[in-house]
Design an enzyme around this catalytic site. Structure first.
Site, short mmCIF file in Angstrom:
data_model
loop_
_atom_site.label_atom_id
_atom_site.label_comp_id
_atom_site.label_asym_id
_atom_site.label_seq_id
_atom_site.Cartn_x
_atom_site.Cartn_y
_atom_site.Cartn_z
N ARG A 75 -30.68 8.40 -25.58
CA ARG A 75 -31.00 9.83 -25.52
C ARG A 75 -30.01 10.59 -26.39
NH1 ARG A 75 -29.27 8.34 -20.39
NH2 ARG A 75 -27.13 8.98 -20.03
N GLU A 108 -21.42 20.43 -21.58
CA GLU A 108 -21.66 19.95 -20.20
C GLU A 108 -20.45 19.18 -19.65
OE1 GLU A 108 -24.09 19.58 -22.70
OE2 GLU A 108 -25.02 21.39 -21.87
N ASN A 109 -19.57 18.71 -20.53
CA ASN A 109 -18.44 17.90 -20.06
C ASN A 109 -17.45 18.68 -19.18
OD1 ASN A 109 -18.24 15.80 -23.05
ND2 ASN A 109 -19.22 15.39 -21.09
N ARG A 126 -10.51 5.70 -15.66
CA ARG A 126 -11.38 6.17 -16.74
C ARG A 126 -10.59 6.68 -17.94
NH1 ARG A 126 -16.63 7.30 -15.86
NH2 ARG A 126 -16.57 8.93 -17.44
N ASP A 180 -20.22 6.82 -26.55
CA ASP A 180 -20.46 6.70 -25.11
C ASP A 180 -19.97 5.35 -24.59
OD1 ASP A 180 -21.36 7.42 -22.63
OD2 ASP A 180 -23.49 7.18 -23.09
N ARG A 208 -17.10 17.63 -15.51
CA ARG A 208 -16.37 16.44 -15.05
C ARG A 208 -15.15 16.88 -14.23
NH1 ARG A 208 -17.01 11.41 -19.13
NH2 ARG A 208 -19.19 11.78 -19.58
C1 FPP Z 1 -18.24 9.13 -23.23
O1 FPP Z 1 -17.80 8.14 -22.35
C2 FPP Z 1 -17.14 9.72 -23.96
C3 FPP Z 1 -16.71 11.01 -23.83
C4 FPP Z 1 -17.33 11.98 -22.93
C5 FPP Z 1 -15.58 11.52 -24.58
C6 FPP Z 1 -15.35 10.97 -25.94
C7 FPP Z 1 -13.95 11.23 -26.29
C8 FPP Z 1 -13.10 10.41 -26.92
C9 FPP Z 1 -13.47 9.10 -27.49
C10 FPP Z 1 -11.66 10.78 -27.08
C11 FPP Z 1 -11.35 12.10 -27.71
C12 FPP Z 1 -11.91 12.29 -29.05
C13 FPP Z 1 -11.24 12.45 -30.22
C14 FPP Z 1 -11.99 12.86 -31.45
C15 FPP Z 1 -9.79 12.24 -30.36
P1 FPP Z 1 -18.13 8.27 -20.81
O2 FPP Z 1 -16.90 8.73 -20.14
O3 FPP Z 1 -19.32 9.14 -20.62
O4 FPP Z 1 -18.46 6.78 -20.48
P2 FPP Z 1 -19.40 6.25 -19.33
O5 FPP Z 1 -20.80 6.75 -19.64
O6 FPP Z 1 -19.28 4.76 -19.46
O7 FPP Z 1 -18.88 6.76 -18.03
#
Ligand code: FPP
Length: 224
Positions: free
Chosen positions: A178, A59-60, A25, A12, A63
């Site tokens: 969480r 849930e993603n 982002r 995260d 976005r």
């Molecule tokens: C959370 O950060 C991260 C994600 C929802 C995606 C995680 C994905 C990667 C690291 C890249 C793809 C994965 C692989 C295995 C190649 P956020 O965007 O929720 O951050 P924020 O809470 O600061 O907005």
């Protein structure tokens, strides 16, 4: 001292990492992939049996479309660029979650990567894609019921994680405390570690510190 065999990470803070630098982002996610690459190498060198990463939740999909497609593009790029390295280093890829519902080109690449690394028996890199723990448990319970027994053992045998070592340590970065529908069942006896570091800044040294901390903890599984 107990050594962790299976570590899972809720990666995260990519968005906040980018915001702090006034970058889009998607740039945070791109740096997040670099962190993934470093961590997979480290997990292999440290001899972890399994590293499970929460890359995309059920849930993603909520976005914005451009962010979802940036994440899919990064995932594709990661497989294309790193598959040879996995194959050469005995890394086995495994997916939890319903990855077949991802865009067809991504799902196809994943199928190829799964097939190519299926015979490897070093570190298993488990990527959670279109994954939600409640969905996983419901699917597992339905399968167990169809076979006639809704017991914890029967459900566990049908989870997407069946066959992996039990989860030892669950880490979440970026200061949020969480589980966000991640490995709810598997976390029953896992140690948890919440760190303030944003995911793109998470290094193998942070992982080593987490493992050292884990080795010093006294796990009692409800006993004394
Ligand atoms: C959370 O950060 C991260 C994600 C929802 C995606 C995680 C994905 C990667 C690291 C890249 C793809 C994965 C692989 C295995 C190649 P956020 O965007 O929720 O951050 P924020 O809470 O600061 O907005």
């Amino acid at each position: 001292m107990t050594f962790a065999k299976h570590v899972a990470i809720i990666m995260d803070g990519n968005g906040r990492w980018a915001k702090q630098r006034m970058l889009p982002r998607a740039m945070g996610h791109k740096k997040g992939v670099d962190a993934v690459r470093r961590l997979v190498r480290a997990a292999r060198e440290m001899g972890l049996e399994a590293l499970t990463l929460y890359a995309f939740s059920t849930e993603n999909w909520k976005r914005p479309e451009d962010e979802v497609s940036a994440l899919m593009g990064l995932l594709k790029g990661f497989i294309i660029s790193d598959l040879d390295e996995f194959a050469a280093n005995n890394v086995r890829l495994r997916i939890i979650g319903d990855y077949k519902r991802l865009p067809a080109d991504v799902a196809e690449l994943i199928e190829g990567a799964l097939a190519r690394t299926a015979g490897n028996d070093g570190t298993t890199l488990v990527v959670a894609l279109n994954y939600g723990s409640q969905d996983e448990i419901a699917r597992a319970a339905a399968k167990a019921a169809a076979k006639g027994a809704i017991t914890p053992e029967a459900i566990e045998a049908e989870l997407d994680t069946a066959g992996l070592p039990p989860l030892d340590l669950l880490i979440r970065t970026s200061g949020e405390v969480r589980l966000s529908n991640f490995l709810l069942w598997q976390a029953a006896y896992a140690e948890m570690l919440f760190v303030d570091t944003l995911w793109p800044d998470f290094t193998p040294e942070h992982l080593q510190q987490a493992l050292d901390q884990f080795a010093g903890r006294d796990r009692r599984y409800g006993g004394r």
